[in-house]
Scaffold this motif. Structure first.
Motif, PDB file in Angstrom:
ATOM      1  N   GLU A  36       8.670 -36.003 -16.318  1.00  0.00           N
ATOM      2  CA  GLU A  36       9.835 -35.331 -16.888  1.00  0.00           C
ATOM      3  C   GLU A  36      10.944 -35.198 -15.849  1.00  0.00           C
ATOM      4  N   LEU A  37      10.562 -34.886 -14.612  1.00  0.00           N
ATOM      5  CA  LEU A  37      11.541 -34.769 -13.532  1.00  0.00           C
ATOM      6  C   LEU A  37      12.281 -36.086 -13.319  1.00  0.00           C
ATOM      7  N   LYS A  38      11.552 -37.188 -13.368  1.00  0.00           N
ATOM      8  CA  LYS A  38      12.143 -38.498 -13.106  1.00  0.00           C
ATOM      9  C   LYS A  38      12.919 -39.044 -14.305  1.00  0.00           C
ATOM     10  N   ARG A  39      12.669 -38.482 -15.484  1.00  0.00           N
ATOM     11  CA  ARG A  39      13.275 -39.015 -16.705  1.00  0.00           C
ATOM     12  C   ARG A  39      14.795 -38.943 -16.654  1.00  0.00           C
ATOM     13  N   ASP A  40      15.332 -37.858 -16.108  1.00  0.00           N
ATOM     14  CA  ASP A  40      16.785 -37.703 -15.988  1.00  0.00           C
ATOM     15  C   ASP A  40      17.078 -37.034 -14.654  1.00  0.00           C
ATOM     16  N   ILE A  41      17.453 -37.830 -13.658  1.00  0.00           N
ATOM     17  CA  ILE A  41      17.656 -37.282 -12.310  1.00  0.00           C
ATOM     18  C   ILE A  41      18.830 -36.314 -12.237  1.00  0.00           C
ATOM     19  N   TRP A  42      19.704 -36.329 -13.253  1.00  0.00           N
ATOM     20  CA  TRP A  42      20.877 -35.452 -13.236  1.00  0.00           C
ATOM     21  C   TRP A  42      20.614 -34.116 -13.934  1.00  0.00           C
ATOM     22  N   ASN A  43      19.434 -33.958 -14.467  1.00  0.00           N
ATOM     23  CA  ASN A  43      19.066 -32.712 -15.127  1.00  0.00           C
ATOM     24  C   ASN A  43      18.670 -31.682 -14.074  1.00  0.00           C
ATOM     25  N   ASP A  44      19.328 -30.523 -14.093  1.00  0.00           N
ATOM     26  CA  ASP A  44      19.042 -29.484 -13.106  1.00  0.00           C
ATOM     27  C   ASP A  44      17.910 -28.560 -13.528  1.00  0.00           C
ATOM     28  N   SER A  62      13.462 -28.925  -8.496  1.00  0.00           N
ATOM     29  CA  SER A  62      14.437 -29.808  -9.137  1.00  0.00           C
ATOM     30  C   SER A  62      15.054 -30.702  -8.070  1.00  0.00           C
ATOM     31  N   TYR A  63      15.655 -31.807  -8.510  1.00  0.00           N
ATOM     32  CA  TYR A  63      16.412 -32.626  -7.579  1.00  0.00           C
ATOM     33  C   TYR A  63      17.690 -31.898  -7.195  1.00  0.00           C
ATOM     34  N   ARG A  64      18.227 -32.210  -6.027  1.00  0.00           N
ATOM     35  CA  ARG A  64      19.481 -31.599  -5.604  1.00  0.00           C
ATOM     36  C   ARG A  64      20.428 -32.669  -5.071  1.00  0.00           C
ATOM     37  N   GLY A  65      21.726 -32.259  -4.996  1.00  0.00           N
ATOM     38  CA  GLY A  65      22.737 -33.153  -4.458  1.00  0.00           C
ATOM     39  C   GLY A  65      23.511 -33.869  -5.546  1.00  0.00           C
ATOM     40  N   ALA A  66      24.529 -34.592  -5.120  1.00  0.00           N
ATOM     41  CA  ALA A  66      25.366 -35.357  -6.061  1.00  0.00           C
ATOM     42  C   ALA A  66      24.983 -36.835  -5.965  1.00  0.00           C
ATOM     43  N   HIS A  67      25.724 -37.614  -5.172  1.00  0.00           N
ATOM     44  CA  HIS A  67      25.442 -39.050  -5.087  1.00  0.00           C
ATOM     45  C   HIS A  67      24.051 -39.334  -4.521  1.00  0.00           C
ATOM     46  N   ILE A  68      23.479 -38.395  -3.768  1.00  0.00           N
ATOM     47  CA  ILE A  68      22.176 -38.646  -3.143  1.00  0.00           C
ATOM     48  C   ILE A  68      21.044 -38.699  -4.174  1.00  0.00           C
TER      49      ILE A  68
END
Length: 363
Positions: A21-29, A48-54
């Motif tokens: 689920e985490l990998k499904r949408d990297i832009w989901n906070d 959760s993932y963090r950052g913008a372009h990273i």
């Protein structure tokens, strides 16, 4: 200078379904649950993932929120940065430590080695979150914190993004800590920066910003050469005791001779006088400009020297090198890693020469 001889190992476990689920949408906070084991202590977390372009990069960065227990070592949130675009993996920490050395409030950080579900993820930089716990640890709890989110955090009445008058003077900022009324102080601050007359500015600006600390922050940006440092990579702290704003650094991996893409940055790329409205107005005052030049000279004679910086760079590189060899994303680049000391040394030499030339024009 504290000597650390070992990098802590953090063990992250995420249920495979939650990882999917985490990998499904990297832009989901929205976070997913997980477990982080540190020195044998199991901690239930949200991740959760963090950052913008990273987020587009192969090696992800994470935000960790503790919920059982709801804090660890006095923190509710920590950041684990992959430092993927920095061949040395030390520039962020080197910068935060440098800011602290020149008496600017800055997050604490340390390198860790992360595994995920038993597999090595590599070397990460754990960064202290700038929030109420950051203030509590420093006995500064009264006040507020704002994050600069984008180029509209330029201390101007004009939007950097829309090229028109801002609809709100708090545009570009997110209040991280403090009451709603703190927005008023921020908006008043930005309004005054842009509307105080030239004659009154030298006296009146002291009612809104700690000028001495602001000049130290400018110096930190200038010595490290963070191109985005003036309009993006910072936090604002309003001291509840003095009522004055201070600026804190954030995201300083694109520094010390490399840009945001990890490419070599020329030593004269970031101008000595910066480029935001507040900096321009402050340096337009003769007294402040002389104070700034004297501060640059002071730091150039003490901290921004090869004698001072090289041992610190060597210590960090030697500390993490065995772990870089275990990093699946970085171990093939160990030859470049071993050259980074020379890149940083050349940058310091070139930057010193540039600043010495340019200080003449400011005096």
């Amino acid at each position: 200078m504290d000597e650390v001889t070992k990098v802590p190992e953090y063990k992250l476990f995420i249920n495979p379904n939650d990882l999917k689920e985490l990998k499904r949408d990297i832009w989901n906070d929205e976070p997913v649950p997980g477990r982080l084991t540190i020195e044998g202590k199991r901690l239930e977390i949200d991740l959760s993932y963090r950052g913008a372009h990273i987020r587009d990069l192969e090696k992800k960065s994470y935000q960790i929120a503790f919920y059982k227990p709801n804090n660890f070592r006095g923190s509710k949130i920590i950041h684990l940065n992959a430092e993927y675009m920095d061949p040395s993996l030390i520039r962020n920490k080197l910068s935060f430590d440098f800011f602290s050395d020149i008496q600017v409030l800055a997050p604490r950080s340390q390198h860790v080695f992360l595994t995920q579900n038993g597999r090595p993820e590599g070397v990460y930089l754990e960064i202290e979150s700038v929030d109420e716990n950051f203030l509590r640890r420093r006995n500064l709890l009264k006040g507020s914190i704002f994050y600069a989110l984008d180029g509209d955090a330029n201390f101007s009445l004009m939007s950097e993004l829309d090229k028109e008058t801002k609809k709100s003077l708090s545009l570009g900022y997110e209040r991280k800590w403090g009451d709603q009324k703190e927005n008023y102080y921020l908006e008043e601050f930005i309004f005054k920066i842009n509307t105080i007359g030239k004659r009154e500015f030298e006296k009146e600006i002291h009612n809104f910003v700690d000028v001495n600390k602001y000049l130290r922050w400018i110096a930190g940006v200038i010595f490290t050469s963070n191109y985005d440092g003036f309009v993006h990579n910072y936090s604002l702290y309003r001291n509840g005791e003095t009522g004055l704003f201070e600026v804190l650094p954030w995201d300083y991996d694109a520094t010390w001779g490399r840009d945001v893409n990890g490419k070599t940055m020329e030593a004269d790329y970031v101008p000595i006088d910066g480029f935001n409205t507040l900096t321009a107005r402050i340096l337009d005052v003769n007294h402040f400009r002389k104070q700034y030049v004297n501060l640059l000279k002071e730091i150039m004679s003490q901290q921004f020297t090869l004698d001072y910086m090289v041992p610190r760079v060597e210590l960090l590189l030697q500390l993490i090198r065995p772990y870089v060899l275990r990093d699946p994303y970085k171990n093939k680049e160990i030859e470049q890693f071993d050259k980074e000391m020379d890149v940083i040394k050349e940058y310091i030499i070139g930057r010193r020469n540039y600043l010495k030339r340019m200080m003449v024009s400011l005096e």
